[in-house]
Design an enzyme around this catalytic site. Structure first.
Site, PDB file in Angstrom:
ATOM      1  N   GLN A 180       0.953  -1.337   0.169  1.00  0.00           N
ATOM      2  CA  GLN A 180      -0.209  -0.087   0.032  1.00  0.00           C
ATOM      3  C   GLN A 180       1.015   1.131   0.048  1.00  0.00           C
ATOM      4  O   GLN A 180       1.733   1.373   1.019  1.00  0.00           O
ATOM      5  CB  GLN A 180      -0.780   0.006   1.144  1.00  0.00           C
ATOM      6  CG  GLN A 180      -1.575  -1.115   1.531  1.00  0.00           C
ATOM      7  CD  GLN A 180      -2.327  -1.175   2.763  1.00  0.00           C
ATOM      8  OE1 GLN A 180      -3.401  -0.665   3.116  1.00  0.00           O
ATOM      9  NE2 GLN A 180      -1.932  -1.923   3.723  1.00  0.00           N
ATOM     10  N   LYS A 239      -3.649 -11.581  -5.871  1.00  0.00           N
ATOM     11  CA  LYS A 239      -3.579 -10.122  -5.973  1.00  0.00           C
ATOM     12  C   LYS A 239      -4.751  -9.290  -6.637  1.00  0.00           C
ATOM     13  O   LYS A 239      -5.177  -8.392  -6.268  1.00  0.00           O
ATOM     14  CB  LYS A 239      -2.224  -9.847  -6.743  1.00  0.00           C
ATOM     15  CG  LYS A 239      -2.140  -8.114  -6.467  1.00  0.00           C
ATOM     16  CD  LYS A 239      -1.911  -7.482  -5.527  1.00  0.00           C
ATOM     17  CE  LYS A 239      -2.000  -6.044  -5.526  1.00  0.00           C
ATOM     18  NZ  LYS A 239      -0.789  -5.512  -5.914  1.00  0.00           N
ATOM     19  N   PHE A 284     -12.209   0.835   3.744  1.00  0.00           N
ATOM     20  CA  PHE A 284     -12.440   1.053   2.420  1.00  0.00           C
ATOM     21  C   PHE A 284     -13.994   1.428   2.271  1.00  0.00           C
ATOM     22  O   PHE A 284     -14.477   1.313   1.281  1.00  0.00           O
ATOM     23  CB  PHE A 284     -12.042  -0.175   1.592  1.00  0.00           C
ATOM     24  CG  PHE A 284     -10.591  -0.209   1.469  1.00  0.00           C
ATOM     25  CD1 PHE A 284      -9.953   0.334   0.269  1.00  0.00           C
ATOM     26  CD2 PHE A 284      -9.884  -0.949   2.309  1.00  0.00           C
ATOM     27  CE1 PHE A 284      -8.623   0.063   0.223  1.00  0.00           C
ATOM     28  CE2 PHE A 284      -8.529  -0.953   2.182  1.00  0.00           C
ATOM     29  CZ  PHE A 284      -7.806  -0.294   1.173  1.00  0.00           C
ATOM     30  N   LEU A 285     -14.516   1.797   3.262  1.00  0.00           N
ATOM     31  CA  LEU A 285     -15.931   2.312   3.311  1.00  0.00           C
ATOM     32  C   LEU A 285     -15.989   3.861   3.340  1.00  0.00           C
ATOM     33  O   LEU A 285     -16.907   4.378   3.855  1.00  0.00           O
ATOM     34  CB  LEU A 285     -16.899   1.797   4.422  1.00  0.00           C
ATOM     35  CG  LEU A 285     -17.329   0.259   4.121  1.00  0.00           C
ATOM     36  CD1 LEU A 285     -18.328  -0.057   5.141  1.00  0.00           C
ATOM     37  CD2 LEU A 285     -18.343   0.430   2.869  1.00  0.00           C
ATOM     38  N   GLN A 286     -15.191   4.625   2.928  1.00  0.00           N
ATOM     39  CA  GLN A 286     -14.868   6.012   2.904  1.00  0.00           C
ATOM     40  C   GLN A 286     -15.176   6.422   1.458  1.00  0.00           C
ATOM     41  O   GLN A 286     -14.834   6.400   0.618  1.00  0.00           O
ATOM     42  CB  GLN A 286     -13.498   6.527   3.132  1.00  0.00           C
ATOM     43  CG  GLN A 286     -13.207   6.383   4.690  1.00  0.00           C
ATOM     44  CD  GLN A 286     -12.734   4.971   4.864  1.00  0.00           C
ATOM     45  OE1 GLN A 286     -12.082   4.224   4.266  1.00  0.00           O
ATOM     46  NE2 GLN A 286     -13.273   4.611   6.114  1.00  0.00           N
ATOM     47  N   GLY A 292      -8.050   5.230  -7.548  1.00  0.00           N
ATOM     48  CA  GLY A 292      -7.004   5.850  -8.499  1.00  0.00           C
ATOM     49  C   GLY A 292      -5.771   5.115  -8.436  1.00  0.00           C
ATOM     50  O   GLY A 292      -5.671   3.824  -7.499  1.00  0.00           O
ATOM     51  N   CYS A 295      -2.616   0.595  -9.593  1.00  0.00           N
ATOM     52  CA  CYS A 295      -2.783  -0.614  -9.195  1.00  0.00           C
ATOM     53  C   CYS A 295      -4.468  -0.933  -9.579  1.00  0.00           C
ATOM     54  O   CYS A 295      -4.972  -1.560 -10.577  1.00  0.00           O
ATOM     55  CB  CYS A 295      -2.634  -1.354  -8.018  1.00  0.00           C
ATOM     56  SG  CYS A 295      -0.841  -1.215  -7.783  1.00  0.00           S
ATOM     57  N   LYS A 365      -3.678   9.480  -3.487  1.00  0.00           N
ATOM     58  CA  LYS A 365      -3.904   9.254  -2.158  1.00  0.00           C
ATOM     59  C   LYS A 365      -2.759   9.919  -1.352  1.00  0.00           C
ATOM     60  O   LYS A 365      -1.868  10.339  -2.000  1.00  0.00           O
ATOM     61  CB  LYS A 365      -4.036   7.666  -1.687  1.00  0.00           C
ATOM     62  CG  LYS A 365      -2.709   7.056  -1.940  1.00  0.00           C
ATOM     63  CD  LYS A 365      -2.490   5.547  -1.588  1.00  0.00           C
ATOM     64  CE  LYS A 365      -2.559   5.358  -0.265  1.00  0.00           C
ATOM     65  NZ  LYS A 365      -2.297   3.830   0.215  1.00  0.00           N
TER      66      LYS A 365
END
Length: 475
Positions: A180, A239, A284-286, A292, A295, A365
């Site tokens: 990440q 992946k 990951f619920l934002q 983007g 990946c 990000k």
């Protein structure tokens, strides 16, 4: 901190192997020193391995050997300089030297989306494997780490067989990465799992030895790192399946944001409420501008393309809608900007000419300088195309953004970006933007209007400071 290599037996069920070089532990190479390869090379030297990083880009190699990381990743610069000084780490453009040095060669090159379709471009994988194979003079293990379509490992095995003498016994394995950006150092040193796809006990033993520094560090910190030993196809799928799931979860909450916008609900409260369900979780619920980077977007498209080739295209048809939901969030920001500025939209979209808009954020990000497929930069370009005078500031991504979209105006700081702006758009959730004082910024702008495209601001605080506030999926 260097983790010593203790003389202990391998994990039960995994055979002990002697590295072909005769070294006490495998000497490892990383072919491709972009974000993936450079991070792994530096971190594996930190774990005590002898490491050689290879790339065809001489400028990049020169910078790395000089102690300069060509990417922004917290903590990586210090590790690079320390391990160069310790003599465990070096970088080269010489493929023959690389082949002679390594016992385990990790393929870390890019697999971008093809120019003529959704599938992955494997030309860099083919070039690196072929070049390496032609220079091998002893047994070695070639390990794919790049994200690839399922079936690639078998194809790489054929390439190796074509370009190396059979009596060398060169083998292939696959071990996907799960980095990440912004957290990559910890993701290498302290991974939440290691997955290996192998065909022989020797390959399994070599890969265990190549990861033993990770397991030893975990033991000293009283942690466990799950090891999944599987076949080629499953290792390749892990992946892309993980990325597809994460992309789906992000697009799901953004789809809920669309419903909230139509019904008057608040997606941030909705996400909090459903996130308390342990079957769902809140990560990951934002809701906001969407995903983007290098990946998720290209990986879900390549996954769909490969499934179609395999005759399983129907199984991944939902990923097409995941992609569309994600892209729609970018145009939604354009609509909110027009609403706040009192501009109507025609068939060609809104006309924002005569307005000055501050865009805070260009990277996909925070804590990275990566602008590849960055929603923030895409929205900035949409605003400029609609006629606005767009001024952009990002704490780390300015140089890359300027190369990618040179027609925008780039400011050296947040003050320069917001001064005299009719509208401020927060498009990347950097801490500098989250923690900005709305009263101070309000004294600089021409109009107190803000689009919070990441739902990262305190809406009550900004409203109290006299700003017209709009978030995505919020009333």
């Amino acid at each position: 901190m260097t983790i010593p290599y203790p003389n202990t037996q391998p994990m039960p069920g995994i055979a002990a192997v002697t590295p072909p070089s005769g070294a006490a532990r495998p000497r490892v190479t990383f072919l491709g020193t972009g974000y993936l390869g450079a991070t792994y090379a530096i971190c594996y030297a930190e774990l005590g391995y002898e490491v050689l990083g290879f790339d065809v880009d001489a400028d990049k190699i020169a910078k790395l050997n000089a102690g300069k990381v060509p990417i922004h990743e917290p903590g990586l610069d210090e590790l690079l300089r320390r391990n160069l000084a310790a003599g465990r780490l070096r970088f080269s453009t010489d493929i023959a030297e690389t082949a002679d040095f390594g016992d385990v060669h990790f393929i870390c090159v890019g697999t971008p989306q093809r120019a003529d379709g959704m599938g992955a471009d494997l030309s860099y994988v083919e070039a690196s494997v072929t070049s390496l194979a032609q220079h091998l003079t002893r047994k070695a293990l070639i390990v794919g780490k790049s994200t690839v379509p399922v079936g690639t490992a078998e194809w790489v095995e054929q390439l190796v067989g074509k370009h190396t003498p059979a009596d060398l016994g060169v083998e292939v394995a696959w071990s996907p990465e799960f980095l990440q950006e912004g957290f990559a150092v910890d993701d290498v040193l302290r991974p939440n799992r290691i997955v290996v796809g192998v065909k022989s006990e020797w390959a399994n033993g070599m890969l265990y030895a190549a990861h033993k520094g990770v397991f030893d560090l975990a033991a000293t910190e009283d942690r466990e790192v799950p090891l999944v030993v599987t076949d080629f196809a499953t290792a390749e799928l892990v992946k892309v399946a993980a990325n597809a799931f994460l992309a789906t979860k992000i697009s799901f909450i953004n789809a809920m944001a669309e419903v909230c916008e139509a019904s008057g609900g608040d997606v941030t409260q909705l996400a909090r409420a459903i996130g308390y369900d342990p079957r769902i979780g809140n990560r990951f619920l934002q809701a906001g501008l969407g995903f983007g980077g290098a990946c998720l977007p290209k990986d879900i498209r390549a996954f769909q393309a490969r499934a179609q080739e395999l005759g399983a295209g129907e199984a991944l048809r939902f990923l097409h809608e995941v992609d569309l939901i994600n892209l729609r969030r970018r145009t939604r920001v354009l609509q909110l900007a027009a609403d706040l500025l009192g501009r109507r939209s025609g068939p060609a979209g809104p006309d924002l000419s005569g307005t000055r808009i501050a865009v805070l954020g260009a990277t996909f990000k925070p804590n990275t300088d990566d602008v590849r497929d960055a929603p923030a930069l895409a929205v900035a370009a949409l605003l400029q195309k609609a006629g606005a005078d767009v001024h952009v500031y990002d704490p780390q991504g300015m140089e890359n953004a300027r190369r990618a979209v040179p027609e925008l105006t780039y400011e050296p700081d947040m003050t320069g970006a917001v001064t005299d702006a009719d509208l401020v758009c927060v498009l990347t959730e950097w801490a500098d933007f989250r923690n900005a004082d709305p009263t101070v910024l309000g004294e600089l702008v021409a109009g107190r209007r803000v689009v919070d495209a990441r739902n990262c601001l305190d809406s009550a605080l900004w409203t109290q400071a006299g700003w017209e506030y709009r978030g995505l999926g919020r009333p």
